[in-house]
Design a protein around this motif. Structure first.
Motif, PDB file in Angstrom:
ATOM      1  N   TYR A 253      -9.123  10.349  13.657  1.00  0.00           N
ATOM      2  CA  TYR A 253      -9.951   9.162  14.124  1.00  0.00           C
ATOM      3  C   TYR A 253      -9.420   8.584  15.172  1.00  0.00           C
ATOM      4  O   TYR A 253      -8.265   8.572  15.644  1.00  0.00           O
ATOM      5  CB  TYR A 253      -9.754   8.082  12.701  1.00  0.00           C
ATOM      6  CG  TYR A 253      -9.911   8.561  11.550  1.00  0.00           C
ATOM      7  CD1 TYR A 253     -11.383   8.480  10.864  1.00  0.00           C
ATOM      8  CD2 TYR A 253      -8.930   9.139  10.542  1.00  0.00           C
ATOM      9  CE1 TYR A 253     -11.624   8.891   9.655  1.00  0.00           C
ATOM     10  CE2 TYR A 253      -9.397   9.766   9.418  1.00  0.00           C
ATOM     11  CZ  TYR A 253     -10.684   9.613   8.793  1.00  0.00           C
ATOM     12  OH  TYR A 253     -11.062   9.865   7.708  1.00  0.00           O
ATOM     13  N   GLU A 254     -10.328   7.878  15.691  1.00  0.00           N
ATOM     14  CA  GLU A 254     -10.392   7.019  17.085  1.00  0.00           C
ATOM     15  C   GLU A 254     -11.082   5.710  16.845  1.00  0.00           C
ATOM     16  O   GLU A 254     -12.133   5.813  16.467  1.00  0.00           O
ATOM     17  CB  GLU A 254     -10.660   7.698  18.399  1.00  0.00           C
ATOM     18  CG  GLU A 254      -9.661   8.795  18.967  1.00  0.00           C
ATOM     19  CD  GLU A 254      -8.464   7.913  19.686  1.00  0.00           C
ATOM     20  OE1 GLU A 254      -8.766   7.382  20.862  1.00  0.00           O
ATOM     21  OE2 GLU A 254      -7.383   7.934  19.126  1.00  0.00           O
ATOM     22  N   THR A 255     -10.531   4.626  17.152  1.00  0.00           N
ATOM     23  CA  THR A 255     -11.338   3.299  16.973  1.00  0.00           C
ATOM     24  C   THR A 255     -11.203   2.618  18.254  1.00  0.00           C
ATOM     25  O   THR A 255     -10.404   2.742  19.526  1.00  0.00           O
ATOM     26  CB  THR A 255     -10.476   2.457  15.988  1.00  0.00           C
ATOM     27  OG1 THR A 255      -9.306   2.111  16.448  1.00  0.00           O
ATOM     28  CG2 THR A 255     -10.587   3.105  14.855  1.00  0.00           C
ATOM     29  N   LEU A 256     -12.480   2.020  18.653  1.00  0.00           N
ATOM     30  CA  LEU A 256     -12.609   1.095  19.810  1.00  0.00           C
ATOM     31  C   LEU A 256     -13.308  -0.029  19.551  1.00  0.00           C
ATOM     32  O   LEU A 256     -14.476  -0.002  18.740  1.00  0.00           O
ATOM     33  CB  LEU A 256     -13.353   1.958  20.746  1.00  0.00           C
ATOM     34  CG  LEU A 256     -13.724   1.172  22.250  1.00  0.00           C
ATOM     35  CD1 LEU A 256     -12.355   0.976  22.830  1.00  0.00           C
ATOM     36  CD2 LEU A 256     -14.690   2.010  23.107  1.00  0.00           C
ATOM     37  N   THR A 257     -13.002  -1.110  19.891  1.00  0.00           N
ATOM     38  CA  THR A 257     -13.633  -2.637  19.606  1.00  0.00           C
ATOM     39  C   THR A 257     -14.137  -3.328  20.805  1.00  0.00           C
ATOM     40  O   THR A 257     -13.486  -3.368  21.772  1.00  0.00           O
ATOM     41  CB  THR A 257     -12.594  -3.719  19.067  1.00  0.00           C
ATOM     42  OG1 THR A 257     -12.262  -3.160  17.875  1.00  0.00           O
ATOM     43  CG2 THR A 257     -13.197  -4.958  18.840  1.00  0.00           C
ATOM     44  N   LEU A 258     -15.440  -3.398  21.047  1.00  0.00           N
ATOM     45  CA  LEU A 258     -16.127  -4.002  22.140  1.00  0.00           C
ATOM     46  C   LEU A 258     -16.384  -5.384  21.674  1.00  0.00           C
ATOM     47  O   LEU A 258     -16.980  -5.495  20.620  1.00  0.00           O
ATOM     48  CB  LEU A 258     -17.308  -3.065  22.566  1.00  0.00           C
ATOM     49  CG  LEU A 258     -16.999  -1.639  22.731  1.00  0.00           C
ATOM     50  CD1 LEU A 258     -18.219  -0.849  23.023  1.00  0.00           C
ATOM     51  CD2 LEU A 258     -15.985  -1.633  23.770  1.00  0.00           C
ATOM     52  N   THR A 259     -16.383  -6.165  22.985  1.00  0.00           N
ATOM     53  CA  THR A 259     -17.041  -7.431  22.588  1.00  0.00           C
ATOM     54  C   THR A 259     -18.335  -7.760  23.534  1.00  0.00           C
ATOM     55  O   THR A 259     -18.674  -7.157  24.520  1.00  0.00           O
ATOM     56  CB  THR A 259     -15.950  -8.502  22.985  1.00  0.00           C
ATOM     57  OG1 THR A 259     -15.635  -8.335  24.310  1.00  0.00           O
ATOM     58  CG2 THR A 259     -14.660  -8.511  22.044  1.00  0.00           C
ATOM     59  N   VAL A 260     -19.143  -8.680  23.057  1.00  0.00           N
ATOM     60  CA  VAL A 260     -20.349  -9.218  23.517  1.00  0.00           C
ATOM     61  C   VAL A 260     -20.071 -10.574  24.316  1.00  0.00           C
ATOM     62  O   VAL A 260     -19.530 -11.484  23.462  1.00  0.00           O
ATOM     63  CB  VAL A 260     -21.392  -9.182  22.888  1.00  0.00           C
ATOM     64  CG1 VAL A 260     -22.737  -9.671  23.638  1.00  0.00           C
ATOM     65  CG2 VAL A 260     -21.685  -7.875  22.130  1.00  0.00           C
TER      66      VAL A 260
END
Length: 572
Positions: A253-260
């Motif tokens: 698994y790899e995770t990435l959080t993006l904001t707007v």
């Protein structure tokens, strides 16, 4: 001879991993070159790696690596495939890097950022291979010799991995980002040697992407902050599998959080202790009470509002609005009965420090049914008021007596009163009117003013002339019957002198002489002589009249228009 420089290796992946029969595995080798002594000169590097299918080779002969370097001061100039040294049975890929500068001072390596790089498809055989470096170096830039050394690097069997999940804008694929604008396209990329990838996002149970590629573009972007989870496996499409009892797929698994930066939110309730900003439309079906600042760049629509400062692009209030501090509107405004105890501002519309009005509509300009403004009024667009035959706009200073400015339309007053534009300032020497354009009048008269004399005021006017003229005056003195008058740089720039538009000079002697004549004229000045070959020492006054130049440095004069434009009333 041995190498004089220091070399530090890094690989991706670390260690290098061999390819498989199903897929080739790329490997990158970067080597950082440095010289802690800061005394070694080097203007060329030769790097060689073996080619073949055996454990002692990096890549197959058919897959020659590619070379690059991290600086524009050096260049990979050539690549050759062939023997290296005495063993003709080993095939080498040989890469030459050269310094572009011919100045020996630029050949000092020191701690310079010099990193040659090789990118290769690693062969299928694990083992160790030789990485050969030959530097053309020395401590005397006039005597550089080839110095060779070698390093041993490892290749290992491929290990299942997934890494470096990043997001970029499609227009800037080399710049990782974690924040994007609402709806902006996003490209997700990752590295791995899995055979199947699935990408999940917050709030959606099914994968938004499933396949073998190592990138996926979200063309419509995001509405709110979102976390992505990448699932990698070394298997085919799980939907087509029928595993036996006890089988489990190995996944990474790899995770990435993006904001707007400007998300579209749908909360059940909002409580803000500070400012609230809405980029689109903010709709309030019932009463809205804002204790601080409501900043709206789209539109605000509410049945009733009781608030502090309000700012935005447009403001629409269908019911009664009672605003205790102030209102700022960036665009159009449509208000019902409104009381504002602070400031009301509308770009392209109307602003005043205090307003009481039963109806206000601002659409770039302003149409006002009733208006009371006790302070400053600023209009960036068109302000139209229709008060009948009374004064249209009339403002007083803080004293309540002295008029600041006024515009009168069909004023009721009769007699000798101005009914156009009035500007009255405090001290008589202050500026009262200014424009960066042209001043026109269709009344057939020039600018009028009056000057105070011992017997009262005298009305005076500027001269009426057929051309735009400049007048310059001064005093000179003859010396042996001759005088040269230089205009100076500023005055010379204001006159035009040529065959078609020569300036005129009027001279008046201040003492007895045989008469004066202007015998020479030039753009920089003129020469005055006494008539009859006189040799007097008399003082004289002079007046120069010239056409105004069309622009600074021009030799052609400015021209008056054939006619003046008509003054048209504003249209609503």
């Amino acid at each position: 001879m041995a190498l004089l420089l220091d070399y530090t290796f890094s690989t991706d992946p670390a260690p290098l991993q061999t390819s498989t029969a199903q897929a080739g595995t790329r490997g990158r080798i970067n080597v950082s070159v440095s010289d802690p002594s800061d005394a070694v000169y080097c203007n060329q590097l030769l790097i060689a790696v073996p080619l073949g299918d055996d454990p002692a080779s990096l890549a197959a002969v058919a897959n020659v690596p590619t070379a690059s370097i991290n600086t524009a001061a050096w260049n990979p100039t050539s690549v050759e495939v062939g023997a290296l040294g005495g063993d003709p049975t080993v095939t080498w890929a040989k890469f030459t890097f050269r310094a572009l500068s011919t100045d020996p001072a630029d050949w000092l390596i020191g701690s310079a950022n010099l990193v040659p790089s090789l990118d290769a498809i690693v062969n299928l055989a694990p083992g160790q291979f030789e990485y050969v470096i030959e530097e053309t170096s020395g401590t005397d830039p006039e005597k550089l010799d080839p110095n060779r050394g070698s390093f041993t690097l490892d290749k290992v069997l491929p290990r299942f991995y997934v890494q470096n999940l990043v997001a970029v804008a499609p227009t800037a694929p080399t710049v990782p980002a974690t924040e994007f604008a609402l709806g902006a396209p996003i490209l997700l990329e990752w590295e791995g040697n899995g055979t199947w990838y699935e990408l999940y996002r917050k709030g959606i149970s099914m994968p938004v992407y499933a396949g073998t590629a190592t990138s996926f573009e979200i063309a419509d972007g995001l509405l709110t902050d979102t976390t992505f989870v990448l699932v990698a496996s070394s298997t085919g499409n799980p939907a087509h599998d029928s595993p036996s009892t006890g089988y489990e797929t190995i996944v990474l698994y790899e995770t990435l959080t993006l904001t707007v930066s400007n998300p579209a939110l749908t909360p059940t309730s909002v409580k803000a202790s500070g400012d609230v900003t809405a980029g689109g439309t903010l709709g309030v079906s019932e009463a809205a009470t804002i204790g601080k600042t409501l900043d709206v760049t789209g539109a605000l629509s509410a049945e009733s509002v009781s608030t502090g400062p309000v700012a935005g692009n447009s403001l629409s209030i269908s019911g009664h609005a009672s605003i205790g501090d102030g209102v700022t509107v960036g665009g159009a405004s449509s208000l019902g009965p409104t009381n504002v105890n602070g400031n009301l501002a509308s770009t392209g519309g109307f602003w005043a420090s205090a307003v009481t009005t039963p109806g206000l509509n601002v659409n770039g300009g302003a149409t006002v049914g009733a208006l009371t403004a006790n302070g400053q009024t600023l209009v960036n667009g068109l302000l139209a008021l229709k008060p009948g035959s009374g004064n249209a706009i009339y403002a007083l200073s803080s004293s309540g007596v002295n008029q600041i400015a006024g515009f009168y339309n069909h004023a009721r007053r009769s007699g000798d009163y101005i009914t156009g534009v009035v500007s009255i300032v405090g001290p008589g020497g202050a500026y009262g009117f200014g424009t960066n354009g042209k001043y026109t009048s269709s009344a057939g008269s020039a600018l009028l003013t009056h000057l105070e004399t011992r017997v009262g005021h005298r009305v005076v006017t500027s001269p009426l002339v057929l051309e735009e003229e400049v007048q310059i005056s001064g005093t000179g003195r003859l010396s042996s019957g001759r005088a040269t008058v230089l205009l100076g740089d500023e005055a010379a720039d204001l006159v035009v002198h040529g065959e078609e538009a020569a300036y005129r000079v009027l001279v008046t002697p201040n003492g007895r002489c045989g008469g004066l004549a202007v015998v020479e004229r030039s753009p920089d000045g003129f020469v005055v002589e006494e008539l009859g070959d006189g040799a007097g020492e008399v003082e004289f006054d002079w007046l120069l009249i010239s056409r105004k130049p069309a622009e600074l440095g021009a030799t052609r004069p400015s021209e008056l228009p054939d006619r003046l434009p008509e003054a048209a009333p504003p249209s609503l």
